[in-house]
Design a protein around this motif. Structure first.
Motif, PDB file in Angstrom:
ATOM      1  N   GLN A   1       9.627   5.309   4.247  1.00 50.45           N
ATOM      2  CA  GLN A   1      10.447   6.470   3.941  1.00 50.45           C
ATOM      3  C   GLN A   1      10.698   7.315   5.190  1.00 50.45           C
ATOM      4  O   GLN A   1      11.722   8.009   5.276  1.00 50.45           O
ATOM      5  CB  GLN A   1       9.758   7.316   2.873  1.00 50.45           C
ATOM      6  CG  GLN A   1      10.573   8.473   2.360  1.00 50.45           C
ATOM      7  CD  GLN A   1       9.861   9.220   1.255  1.00 50.45           C
ATOM      8  OE1 GLN A   1       8.854   8.759   0.724  1.00 50.45           O
ATOM      9  NE2 GLN A   1      10.377  10.388   0.907  1.00 50.45           N
ATOM     10  N   SER A   2       9.799   7.233   6.168  1.00 51.68           N
ATOM     11  CA  SER A   2       9.939   8.054   7.375  1.00 51.68           C
ATOM     12  C   SER A   2      10.941   7.465   8.370  1.00 51.68           C
ATOM     13  O   SER A   2      11.177   8.058   9.419  1.00 51.68           O
ATOM     14  CB  SER A   2       8.571   8.212   8.061  1.00 51.68           C
ATOM     15  OG  SER A   2       8.158   6.987   8.660  1.00 51.68           O
TER      16      SER A   2
ATOM     17  N   GLU B   1       5.129   5.291   2.367  1.00 47.07           N
ATOM     18  CA  GLU B   1       5.403   6.543   3.075  1.00 47.07           C
ATOM     19  C   GLU B   1       5.977   6.264   4.464  1.00 47.07           C
ATOM     20  O   GLU B   1       6.878   6.975   4.931  1.00 47.07           O
ATOM     21  CB  GLU B   1       4.114   7.360   3.185  1.00 47.07           C
ATOM     22  CG  GLU B   1       3.578   7.811   1.828  1.00 47.07           C
ATOM     23  CD  GLU B   1       2.202   8.436   1.936  1.00 47.07           C
ATOM     24  OE1 GLU B   1       1.593   8.354   3.030  1.00 47.07           O
ATOM     25  OE2 GLU B   1       1.720   8.995   0.925  1.00 47.07           O
ATOM     26  N   LEU B   2       5.466   5.218   5.119  1.00 45.35           N
ATOM     27  CA  LEU B   2       5.970   4.864   6.445  1.00 45.35           C
ATOM     28  C   LEU B   2       7.426   4.429   6.371  1.00 45.35           C
ATOM     29  O   LEU B   2       8.257   4.834   7.196  1.00 45.35           O
ATOM     30  CB  LEU B   2       5.110   3.754   7.048  1.00 45.35           C
ATOM     31  CG  LEU B   2       5.494   3.261   8.442  1.00 45.35           C
ATOM     32  CD1 LEU B   2       5.373   4.395   9.454  1.00 45.35           C
ATOM     33  CD2 LEU B   2       4.605   2.080   8.853  1.00 45.35           C
TER      34      LEU B   2
ATOM     35  N   ASP C   1       0.830  -1.198   0.000  1.00 39.67           N
ATOM     36  CA  ASP C   1       0.000   0.000   0.000  1.00 39.67           C
ATOM     37  C   ASP C   1       0.874   1.261   0.000  1.00 39.67           C
ATOM     38  O   ASP C   1       1.959   1.279   0.572  1.00 39.67           O
ATOM     39  CB  ASP C   1      -0.910  -0.012   1.230  1.00 39.67           C
ATOM     40  CG  ASP C   1      -1.940   1.096   1.186  1.00 39.67           C
ATOM     41  OD1 ASP C   1      -1.661   2.158   1.773  1.00 39.67           O
ATOM     42  OD2 ASP C   1      -3.007   0.897   0.588  1.00 39.67           O
ATOM     43  N   VAL C   2       0.363   2.303  -0.645  1.00 35.53           N
ATOM     44  CA  VAL C   2       1.108   3.563  -0.730  1.00 35.53           C
ATOM     45  C   VAL C   2       1.442   4.101   0.658  1.00 35.53           C
ATOM     46  O   VAL C   2       2.531   4.644   0.889  1.00 35.53           O
ATOM     47  CB  VAL C   2       0.306   4.608  -1.530  1.00 35.53           C
ATOM     48  CG1 VAL C   2       0.990   5.972  -1.460  1.00 35.53           C
ATOM     49  CG2 VAL C   2       0.165   4.169  -2.977  1.00 35.53           C
ATOM     50  N   SER C   3       0.522   3.948   1.626  1.00 33.08           N
ATOM     51  CA  SER C   3       0.778   4.455   2.976  1.00 33.08           C
ATOM     52  C   SER C   3       1.945   3.726   3.627  1.00 33.08           C
ATOM     53  O   SER C   3       2.693   4.318   4.426  1.00 33.08           O
ATOM     54  CB  SER C   3      -0.480   4.318   3.843  1.00 33.08           C
ATOM     55  OG  SER C   3      -0.869   2.960   3.974  1.00 33.08           O
ATOM     56  N   LEU C   4       2.145   2.460   3.280  1.00 34.41           N
ATOM     57  CA  LEU C   4       3.298   1.728   3.808  1.00 34.41           C
ATOM     58  C   LEU C   4       4.599   2.259   3.216  1.00 34.41           C
ATOM     59  O   LEU C   4       5.622   2.349   3.891  1.00 34.41           O
ATOM     60  CB  LEU C   4       3.167   0.234   3.512  1.00 34.41           C
ATOM     61  CG  LEU C   4       2.411  -0.614   4.532  1.00 34.41           C
ATOM     62  CD1 LEU C   4       2.390  -2.059   4.084  1.00 34.41           C
ATOM     63  CD2 LEU C   4       3.016  -0.495   5.916  1.00 34.41           C
TER      64      LEU C   4
END
Length: 280
Positions: free
Chosen positions: A112-113, A109-110, A104-107
Protein backbone atom coordinates in the motif's frame (compact mmCIF):
# COMPACT_ATOMS: atom_id res chain seq x y z
CA UNK A 1 12.52 -48.64 -15.28
CA UNK A 2 10.35 -46.48 -13.03
CA UNK A 3 10.52 -42.77 -13.83
CA UNK A 4 13.36 -40.97 -12.06
CA UNK A 5 13.19 -37.17 -11.64
CA UNK A 6 16.99 -37.05 -11.44
CA UNK A 7 17.34 -39.19 -14.57
CA UNK A 8 14.78 -37.11 -16.45
CA UNK A 9 16.66 -33.94 -15.57
CA UNK A 10 20.03 -35.34 -16.64
CA UNK A 11 18.64 -36.62 -19.94
CA UNK A 12 16.99 -33.27 -20.62
CA UNK A 13 20.16 -31.30 -19.89
CA UNK A 14 22.47 -33.44 -22.03
CA UNK A 15 20.00 -33.37 -24.93
CA UNK A 16 20.33 -29.57 -25.03
CA UNK A 17 24.13 -29.52 -25.32
CA UNK A 18 26.12 -30.17 -28.46
CA UNK A 19 29.53 -31.85 -28.49
CA UNK A 20 30.89 -28.83 -30.37
CA UNK A 21 29.93 -26.57 -27.43
CA UNK A 22 32.15 -28.67 -25.16
CA UNK A 23 35.02 -28.98 -27.60
CA UNK A 24 34.40 -32.64 -28.38
CA UNK A 25 35.25 -34.07 -31.81
CA UNK A 26 32.33 -35.18 -33.98
CA UNK A 27 32.71 -38.14 -36.30
CA UNK A 28 30.07 -39.38 -38.69
CA UNK A 29 26.33 -39.31 -38.21
CA UNK A 30 25.00 -39.08 -34.64
CA UNK A 31 21.81 -40.94 -33.70
CA UNK A 32 21.10 -38.93 -30.55
CA UNK A 33 20.20 -35.30 -29.98
CA UNK A 34 22.78 -33.55 -27.83
CA UNK A 35 25.49 -35.38 -25.89
CA UNK A 36 25.83 -39.13 -25.62
CA UNK A 37 25.82 -40.79 -22.22
CA UNK A 38 29.39 -41.90 -22.85
CA UNK A 39 30.47 -38.31 -23.44
CA UNK A 40 28.87 -37.04 -20.24
CA UNK A 41 30.42 -39.90 -18.27
CA UNK A 42 33.88 -39.24 -19.69
CA UNK A 43 33.73 -35.50 -18.98
CA UNK A 44 32.32 -36.07 -15.49
CA UNK A 45 34.99 -38.60 -14.60
CA UNK A 46 32.70 -41.57 -13.87
CA UNK A 47 32.19 -44.87 -15.62
CA UNK A 48 29.58 -45.17 -18.34
CA UNK A 49 27.82 -47.87 -16.31
CA UNK A 50 27.61 -45.56 -13.29
CA UNK A 51 26.18 -42.71 -15.34
CA UNK A 52 23.63 -45.02 -16.99
CA UNK A 53 22.52 -46.13 -13.53
CA UNK A 54 22.05 -42.47 -12.56
CA UNK A 55 19.78 -41.81 -15.53
CA UNK A 56 17.84 -45.03 -14.95
CA UNK A 57 17.27 -44.32 -11.27
CA UNK A 58 19.29 -47.33 -10.13
CA UNK A 59 21.98 -45.17 -8.52
CA UNK A 60 20.37 -43.00 -5.85
CA UNK A 61 23.35 -41.78 -3.81
CA UNK A 62 25.63 -39.69 -6.01
CA UNK A 63 28.31 -37.82 -4.11
CA UNK A 64 28.51 -34.02 -3.99
CA UNK A 65 31.71 -34.28 -6.04
CA UNK A 66 29.89 -36.13 -8.82
CA UNK A 67 27.04 -33.62 -8.77
CA UNK A 68 29.47 -30.70 -8.93
CA UNK A 69 31.17 -32.28 -11.92
CA UNK A 70 27.82 -32.96 -13.62
CA UNK A 71 26.77 -29.38 -13.03
CA UNK A 72 29.94 -28.13 -14.72
CA UNK A 73 29.72 -30.55 -17.67
CA UNK A 74 26.03 -29.82 -18.26
CA UNK A 75 26.60 -26.05 -17.99
CA UNK A 76 24.07 -25.59 -15.17
CA UNK A 77 23.61 -22.17 -13.62
CA UNK A 78 23.15 -21.70 -9.85
CA UNK A 79 19.43 -22.49 -9.94
CA UNK A 80 20.06 -25.56 -12.08
CA UNK A 81 22.78 -26.82 -9.72
CA UNK A 82 20.53 -26.37 -6.70
CA UNK A 83 17.76 -28.23 -8.51
CA UNK A 84 20.17 -31.05 -9.35
CA UNK A 85 21.17 -31.36 -5.68
CA UNK A 86 17.57 -31.44 -4.52
CA UNK A 87 16.67 -34.17 -7.00
CA UNK A 88 19.62 -36.19 -5.69
CA UNK A 89 18.30 -35.79 -2.14
CA UNK A 90 21.28 -33.83 -0.86
CA UNK A 91 19.46 -30.66 0.14
CA UNK A 92 17.52 -30.44 3.41
CA UNK A 93 13.86 -31.12 2.86
CA UNK A 94 11.70 -28.08 3.66
CA UNK A 95 8.87 -28.23 6.13
CA UNK A 96 5.55 -29.29 4.72
CA UNK A 97 3.87 -26.47 2.84
CA UNK A 98 0.89 -24.86 4.50
CA UNK A 99 -2.40 -25.98 2.87
CA UNK A 100 -3.37 -22.34 2.24
CA UNK A 101 -0.81 -19.63 1.56
CA UNK A 102 -1.46 -16.12 2.86
CA UNK A 103 0.44 -12.86 2.63
CA UNK A 104 1.52 -11.36 5.94
CA UNK A 105 -0.31 -8.22 7.06
CA UNK A 106 2.98 -6.27 7.09
CA UNK A 107 3.44 -7.09 3.40
CA UNK A 108 -0.02 -5.71 2.65
CA UNK A 109 0.98 -2.48 4.37
CA UNK A 110 4.21 -2.37 2.35
CA UNK A 111 2.36 -2.80 -0.94
CA UNK A 112 0.00 0.00 0.00
CA UNK A 113 2.96 2.33 0.60
CA UNK A 114 3.98 2.07 -3.09
CA UNK A 115 1.16 3.87 -4.94
CA UNK A 116 3.31 4.48 -8.03
CA UNK A 117 4.67 0.93 -8.50
CA UNK A 118 2.58 -2.13 -9.32
CA UNK A 119 3.40 -4.80 -6.73
CA UNK A 120 2.28 -8.36 -6.05
CA UNK A 121 2.95 -11.11 -3.54
CA UNK A 122 3.05 -14.48 -5.28
CA UNK A 123 2.76 -17.96 -3.83
CA UNK A 124 4.71 -21.03 -4.90
CA UNK A 125 2.49 -21.80 -7.90
CA UNK A 126 2.20 -18.08 -8.80
CA UNK A 127 -1.08 -17.47 -7.01
CA UNK A 128 -1.55 -13.74 -6.43
CA UNK A 129 -1.78 -13.65 -2.64
CA UNK A 130 -1.85 -9.85 -2.45
CA UNK A 131 -1.61 -6.84 -4.74
CA UNK A 132 -1.72 -3.07 -4.48
CA UNK A 133 -4.14 -0.89 -6.44
CA UNK A 134 -1.74 -0.31 -9.33
CA UNK A 135 -0.91 -4.02 -9.46
CA UNK A 136 -4.63 -4.78 -9.81
CA UNK A 137 -4.90 -2.17 -12.55
CA UNK A 138 -1.86 -3.48 -14.44
CA UNK A 139 -3.31 -7.00 -14.55
CA UNK A 140 -6.85 -5.79 -15.29
CA UNK A 141 -8.17 -7.11 -11.98
CA UNK A 142 -7.12 -10.68 -12.87
CA UNK A 143 -10.32 -11.40 -14.82
CA UNK A 144 -9.52 -15.01 -15.72
CA UNK A 145 -7.75 -16.30 -12.61
CA UNK A 146 -5.68 -15.03 -9.70
CA UNK A 147 -3.16 -17.71 -10.58
CA UNK A 148 -0.74 -16.25 -13.13
CA UNK A 149 0.34 -19.65 -14.45
CA UNK A 150 -3.24 -20.67 -15.27
CA UNK A 151 -3.98 -17.30 -16.85
CA UNK A 152 -0.84 -17.44 -18.97
CA UNK A 153 -1.72 -20.76 -20.60
CA UNK A 154 -5.53 -20.88 -20.47
CA UNK A 155 -6.65 -17.28 -21.02
CA UNK A 156 -6.64 -16.54 -24.75
CA UNK A 157 -6.17 -12.84 -23.98
CA UNK A 158 -2.76 -13.55 -22.42
CA UNK A 159 -1.11 -13.77 -25.83
CA UNK A 160 -2.13 -10.20 -26.57
CA UNK A 161 -1.45 -8.93 -23.05
CA UNK A 162 2.12 -10.32 -23.18
CA UNK A 163 3.73 -9.38 -26.53
CA UNK A 164 6.60 -11.73 -25.65
CA UNK A 165 4.26 -14.52 -24.56
CA UNK A 166 6.54 -17.46 -25.36
CA UNK A 167 9.49 -16.10 -23.36
CA UNK A 168 7.21 -15.22 -20.43
CA UNK A 169 5.68 -18.70 -20.54
CA UNK A 170 9.07 -20.45 -20.59
CA UNK A 171 10.29 -18.39 -17.61
CA UNK A 172 7.09 -19.09 -15.68
CA UNK A 173 7.29 -22.85 -16.25
CA UNK A 174 10.94 -22.86 -15.20
CA UNK A 175 9.97 -21.01 -12.02
CA UNK A 176 7.21 -23.49 -11.22
CA UNK A 177 9.64 -26.37 -11.88
CA UNK A 178 12.14 -24.81 -9.46
CA UNK A 179 9.42 -24.33 -6.82
CA UNK A 180 8.34 -27.95 -7.31
CA UNK A 181 11.88 -29.07 -6.51
CA UNK A 182 11.99 -26.82 -3.43
CA UNK A 183 8.67 -28.07 -2.07
CA UNK A 184 8.18 -31.58 -3.46
CA UNK A 185 4.64 -32.80 -3.06
CA UNK A 186 3.10 -29.33 -2.74
CA UNK A 187 -0.65 -29.91 -3.36
CA UNK A 188 -1.13 -26.49 -4.95
CA UNK A 189 1.76 -26.87 -7.40
CA UNK A 190 0.64 -30.37 -8.24
CA UNK A 191 -2.94 -29.21 -8.88
CA UNK A 192 -1.78 -26.48 -11.26
CA UNK A 193 0.65 -28.76 -13.10
CA UNK A 194 -1.89 -31.58 -13.42
CA UNK A 195 -4.55 -29.22 -14.80
CA UNK A 196 -2.22 -27.66 -17.35
CA UNK A 197 -0.82 -31.00 -18.46
CA UNK A 198 -4.38 -31.88 -19.51
CA UNK A 199 -5.46 -28.52 -20.94
CA UNK A 200 -2.33 -27.02 -22.51
CA UNK A 201 -0.04 -28.91 -24.92
CA UNK A 202 2.34 -25.94 -24.89
CA UNK A 203 2.70 -26.22 -21.13
CA UNK A 204 3.46 -29.94 -21.49
CA UNK A 205 6.21 -29.21 -24.01
CA UNK A 206 7.82 -26.59 -21.78
CA UNK A 207 7.39 -28.65 -18.60
CA UNK A 208 9.14 -31.62 -20.16
CA UNK A 209 12.17 -29.47 -20.99
CA UNK A 210 12.96 -29.59 -17.23
CA UNK A 211 14.27 -26.04 -17.06
CA UNK A 212 14.46 -24.87 -13.45
CA UNK A 213 15.32 -21.28 -12.60
CA UNK A 214 14.01 -18.41 -10.53
CA UNK A 215 13.05 -14.93 -11.63
CA UNK A 216 15.82 -12.42 -12.18
CA UNK A 217 15.83 -8.66 -12.70
CA UNK A 218 14.44 -8.21 -16.17
CA UNK A 219 12.19 -6.13 -18.37
CA UNK A 220 8.71 -7.26 -19.26
CA UNK A 221 6.34 -5.84 -21.85
CA UNK A 222 2.57 -5.56 -21.47
CA UNK A 223 -0.06 -4.46 -23.98
CA UNK A 224 -2.60 -2.81 -21.72
CA UNK A 225 -6.05 -2.05 -23.21
CA UNK A 226 -6.26 1.32 -21.43
CA UNK A 227 -2.77 2.79 -21.75
CA UNK A 228 -1.11 0.78 -24.52
CA UNK A 229 2.37 -0.72 -24.49
CA UNK A 230 4.22 -0.74 -21.17
CA UNK A 231 7.85 -1.82 -20.77
CA UNK A 232 8.53 -2.29 -17.07
CA UNK A 233 11.49 -3.43 -15.02
CA UNK A 234 10.75 -6.38 -12.76
CA UNK A 235 12.34 -6.81 -9.33
CA UNK A 236 11.74 -10.01 -7.37
CA UNK A 237 12.45 -10.51 -3.66
CA UNK A 238 12.13 -13.70 -1.63
CA UNK A 239 9.82 -13.34 1.37
CA UNK A 240 12.09 -14.72 4.08
CA UNK A 241 9.30 -15.15 6.60
CA UNK A 242 7.31 -17.31 4.16
CA UNK A 243 9.59 -19.58 2.10
CA UNK A 244 8.31 -19.95 -1.44
CA UNK A 245 6.57 -16.57 -1.55
CA UNK A 246 7.92 -13.74 -3.70
CA UNK A 247 7.42 -9.99 -3.67
CA UNK A 248 7.34 -8.71 -7.25
CA UNK A 249 7.65 -4.98 -7.97
CA UNK A 250 7.38 -3.31 -11.38
CA UNK A 251 8.62 0.13 -12.38
CA UNK A 252 9.27 2.15 -15.53
CA UNK A 253 12.40 4.06 -16.45
CA UNK A 254 11.83 7.66 -15.23
CA UNK A 255 10.88 10.02 -18.03
CA UNK A 256 10.07 7.21 -20.46
CA UNK A 257 6.83 6.78 -22.38
CA UNK A 258 6.10 3.77 -20.19
CA UNK A 259 6.50 5.92 -17.06
CA UNK A 260 3.94 8.37 -18.42
CA UNK A 261 1.56 5.54 -19.31
CA UNK A 262 1.98 3.95 -15.89
CA UNK A 263 1.18 7.28 -14.25
CA UNK A 264 -1.95 7.52 -16.38
CA UNK A 265 -2.94 4.02 -15.36
CA UNK A 266 -2.53 4.99 -11.72
CA UNK A 267 -4.80 8.01 -12.21
CA UNK A 268 -7.44 5.85 -13.87
CA UNK A 269 -7.23 3.25 -11.11
CA UNK A 270 -7.58 5.91 -8.40
CA UNK A 271 -10.95 6.99 -9.80
CA UNK A 272 -12.53 3.57 -9.47
CA UNK A 273 -10.76 1.55 -6.75
CA UNK A 274 -10.12 2.13 -3.04
CA UNK A 275 -6.50 2.97 -2.35
CA UNK A 276 -5.54 -0.16 -0.49
CA UNK A 277 -3.99 -3.55 -1.08
CA UNK A 278 -6.26 -6.52 -1.66
CA UNK A 279 -5.87 -10.13 -0.71
CA UNK A 280 -6.01 -12.91 -3.29
Amino acid sequence: MAPSPLGDYLRSRRSQLTPEALGLPVYGRRRVVGLRREEVAMLTGVSVDYYVRLEQGREVNPSPQVLDSLGEVLRLDDDGRQHLYRLAGLSPRPEAAAPVEEADVSLLELLQSWPDSPALVLGRAYDVLASNRLGEALFLGFPFSRNLTRSLFLDLGARTFYPDWHAVAENTVAGVRLADGLTPGSPRIRAIVDELRVKSPEFVTMWEQHNARGKRVQSKRFTHPEVGLLELRVHVFDVKGAPGQELVVYHAVPGSTSAQSLSLLGSLAATRQPGQATRG
